[in-house]
Design a protein around this motif. Structure first.
Motif, short mmCIF file in Angstrom:
data_model
loop_
_atom_site.label_atom_id
_atom_site.label_comp_id
_atom_site.label_asym_id
_atom_site.label_seq_id
_atom_site.Cartn_x
_atom_site.Cartn_y
_atom_site.Cartn_z
N CYS A 85 0.81 -1.22 0.00
CA CYS A 85 0.00 0.00 0.00
C CYS A 85 0.85 1.27 0.00
O CYS A 85 0.29 2.38 0.08
N HIS A 86 2.17 1.16 -0.14
CA HIS A 86 3.02 2.37 -0.20
C HIS A 86 4.26 2.06 -1.01
O HIS A 86 5.19 1.41 -0.53
N THR A 87 4.26 2.49 -2.28
CA THR A 87 5.48 2.37 -3.09
C THR A 87 5.65 3.65 -3.93
O THR A 87 4.71 4.40 -4.13
N HIS A 88 6.88 3.80 -4.38
CA HIS A 88 7.20 4.86 -5.36
C HIS A 88 7.76 4.13 -6.59
O HIS A 88 8.84 4.46 -7.09
N ALA A 89 7.02 3.10 -7.06
CA ALA A 89 7.58 2.18 -8.06
C ALA A 89 7.70 2.77 -9.46
O ALA A 89 8.35 2.19 -10.32
N LEU A 248 -0.29 10.86 4.25
CA LEU A 248 0.85 11.73 4.55
C LEU A 248 2.10 10.89 4.79
O LEU A 248 2.03 9.84 5.43
N HIS A 249 3.25 11.38 4.29
CA HIS A 249 4.55 10.91 4.79
C HIS A 249 4.83 11.77 6.02
O HIS A 249 5.01 12.98 5.89
N GLY A 250 4.84 11.14 7.20
CA GLY A 250 5.00 11.96 8.40
C GLY A 250 5.91 11.33 9.43
O GLY A 250 6.03 10.10 9.51
N ASP A 271 2.19 7.62 7.08
CA ASP A 271 3.17 6.60 6.74
C ASP A 271 4.58 7.03 7.18
O ASP A 271 4.94 8.20 7.04
N HIS A 272 5.37 6.08 7.66
CA HIS A 272 6.73 6.21 8.20
C HIS A 272 6.69 6.11 9.72
O HIS A 272 6.90 5.06 10.26
N LEU A 273 6.56 7.25 10.44
CA LEU A 273 6.41 7.26 11.91
C LEU A 273 7.65 6.78 12.67
O LEU A 273 7.55 6.39 13.84
N THR A 322 6.39 -1.63 1.64
CA THR A 322 7.83 -1.61 1.32
C THR A 322 8.42 -0.21 1.22
O THR A 322 9.62 -0.03 1.42
N ASP A 323 7.61 0.78 0.77
CA ASP A 323 8.16 2.10 0.41
C ASP A 323 9.13 1.98 -0.77
O ASP A 323 10.02 2.82 -0.95
N PHE A 324 8.99 0.94 -1.57
CA PHE A 324 9.91 0.69 -2.70
C PHE A 324 10.19 1.99 -3.49
O PHE A 324 9.28 2.60 -4.03
FE FE Z 1 7.45 6.86 0.68
#
Ligand code: FE
Ligand code: NIG
Length: 416
Positions: A85-89, A248-250, A271-273, A322-324
């Motif tokens: 649910c979170h990638t920059h592919a 949000l990337h937070g 996302d992140h935290l 993954t945050d790929f």
């Molecule tokens: Fe990201």
């Protein structure tokens, strides 16, 4: 496909040592339910028309008439197709030079401030053109399938101009991904004089109207050196008005007000935290905002891990992803995320599975169709090359994914 038709044939997966799936039908799962996984031993799964129609023990397998493709599951276990649910592919180029510089001591934030980092991928992505980007994403998607990912989200944010942001969103949609508009990822060089607010005004006026038709959600990088809380609010409020869900990337490097803003705006996720402390944990636990944890990114940057155990114990909704991306997490592997979840985040294998299936599908608004092996759900299934499904997390970096079924068809055949 059947001759002359577009429907996938019936597929019977039989003799599976275990079938593991998040319990019940509710989503998201939180509190005690976060760790509830149902396991059927010696089981079968029947798929028809791209959906799962029956699941059970082999002793209950009904007699099937007509054409049925059979897959032998002896020695294998089944889990739902993984949901990233979170990638920059959707990016071009790589950051291998930067990786070597970081190995020699440079920090991610220093490289970003010096015009490298995200902005170096922006240069490569702008230069690739839409067909170059489609080729890059096709390759990345093939990597994801090999790791058992059957549903993926991908963000724009490496264009930062109208043409390339929209091209990224189109390419993601065409590849079957869930597109998120991340125009507010960094301030591009053309706006370095005019500043962040002028750039956001450009995004809202010139890019958002079309981006809102292509994307399902909007995202912002709320961080020292990127966008501050007031800037993020301005962008997200406009995106919400245009009909997008908010993410949000937070709290990646600093606590900069992302959690209160996510709650204020009713965001789908934060996302992140990695930097979130007790007040943020308590606030998230009392909300419906999903905490998306990205342990590969923390590992890749040598940063502290996010407070997963405290979030889970206080009842927050947790997902894992993954945050790929080429800079802070060059890995598409959700099995590796599950290994880190169990070894570094102190989550149980059952919690890790729920977090990257049902709860990740919830973040993407698809928990009614994705993330479970149950009748009515999409026939997205991963067969692991082990009798115990917990090898997913246990076999650290191992070739755990044996077969991938997507929409009732075999997307990856017997590879472990
Ligand atoms: Fe990201
Ligand atoms: O989630 N933190 C900001 N964005 C990405 C990294 C993108 C990049 O470095 O290219 C992340 O880690």
């Amino acid at each position: 496909m059947t001759a002359g038709g577009s429907e996938p044939p019936r597929l019977l997966i039989r003799g599976l040592s275990q079938i593991a799936t998040p319990a019940g039908t509710a989503a998201p799962l939180r509190g005690a339910a976060l760790g509830e996984v149902d396991v059927v031993e010696d089981g079968f799964i029947l798929c028809e028309g791209g959906r799962i129609t029956a699941v059970g023990a082999m002793s209950e397998l009904p007699a099937l008439r007509g054409e049925v493709e059979e897959l032998e599951g002896t020695g294998l276990s089944a889990i739902p197709g993984l949901v990233d649910c979170h990638t920059h592919a959707c990016f071009a180029g790589d950051r291998v030079e930067e990786f070597a510089l970081r190995a020699a001591g440079a920090s991610y934030e220093e490289l970003h401030a010096a015009g490298g980092g995200i902005l170096s991928t922006v240069r490569a992505t702008r230069a690739a053109g839409e067909s170059g980007l489609a080729d890059a994403l096709a390759l990345h998607r093939a990597w994801m399938v090999r790791s058992g990912t059957t549903t993926f989200e991908a963000k724009s944010g490496y264009g930062l101009d109208r043409e390339t942001e929209l091209a990224q969103l189109r390419v993601i949609r065409e590849a079957g991904g869930v597109p998120t508009f991340l125009g507010a990822h960094a301030v591009p060089p053309e706006f370095s004089e005019a500043g962040a607010v002028a750039y956001l005004e450009f995004l809202i006026a010139e890019v958002l109207p079309e981006a809102a038709d292509l994307a399902e959600a909007a995202d912002v990088f709320l961080e020292r050196g990127a966008f501050d809380r007031d800037e993020a609010r301005r962008y997200l409020v406009a995106c919400r008005k245009a009909g997008l869900e908010l993410r949000l990337h937070g709290d990646q490097f600093t606590e900069s007000g992302a959690v209160p803003l996510a709650l204020e705006l009713g965001a789908r996720s934060i996302d992140h935290l990695e930097s979130t402390r007790s007040a943020g944990i308590a606030a998230l636990a009392a909300s419906d905002v999903t905490a998306v944890l990205l342990p590969l990114s923390a590992l890749f940057l040598g940063r502290p891990m996010p407070p997963a155990r405290a979030l889970a114990d206080s009842g927050a909704v947790l997902a894992l992803a993954t945050d790929f991306n080429p800079g802070s997490s060059f890995s598409e592997s959700l099995p590796l995320v599950c290994s880190l979840a169990c070894t570094q985040l102190r989550l149980a294998p059952d919690e890790a599975l729920v977090a990257c299936t049902t709860n990740a599908a919830h973040v993407l608004g698809r928990a009614d169709r994705k993330g479970r092996i149950a009748p009515g759900f999409d026939a997205d299934i991963v067969l692991l090359g082990a009798e115990d499904w917990r090898y997913l997390a246990y076999h650290l970096g191992g070739p755990v994914v044996h077969t991938v079924v997507q929409g009732g068809e075999i997307a990856l055949a017997g590879s472990a």
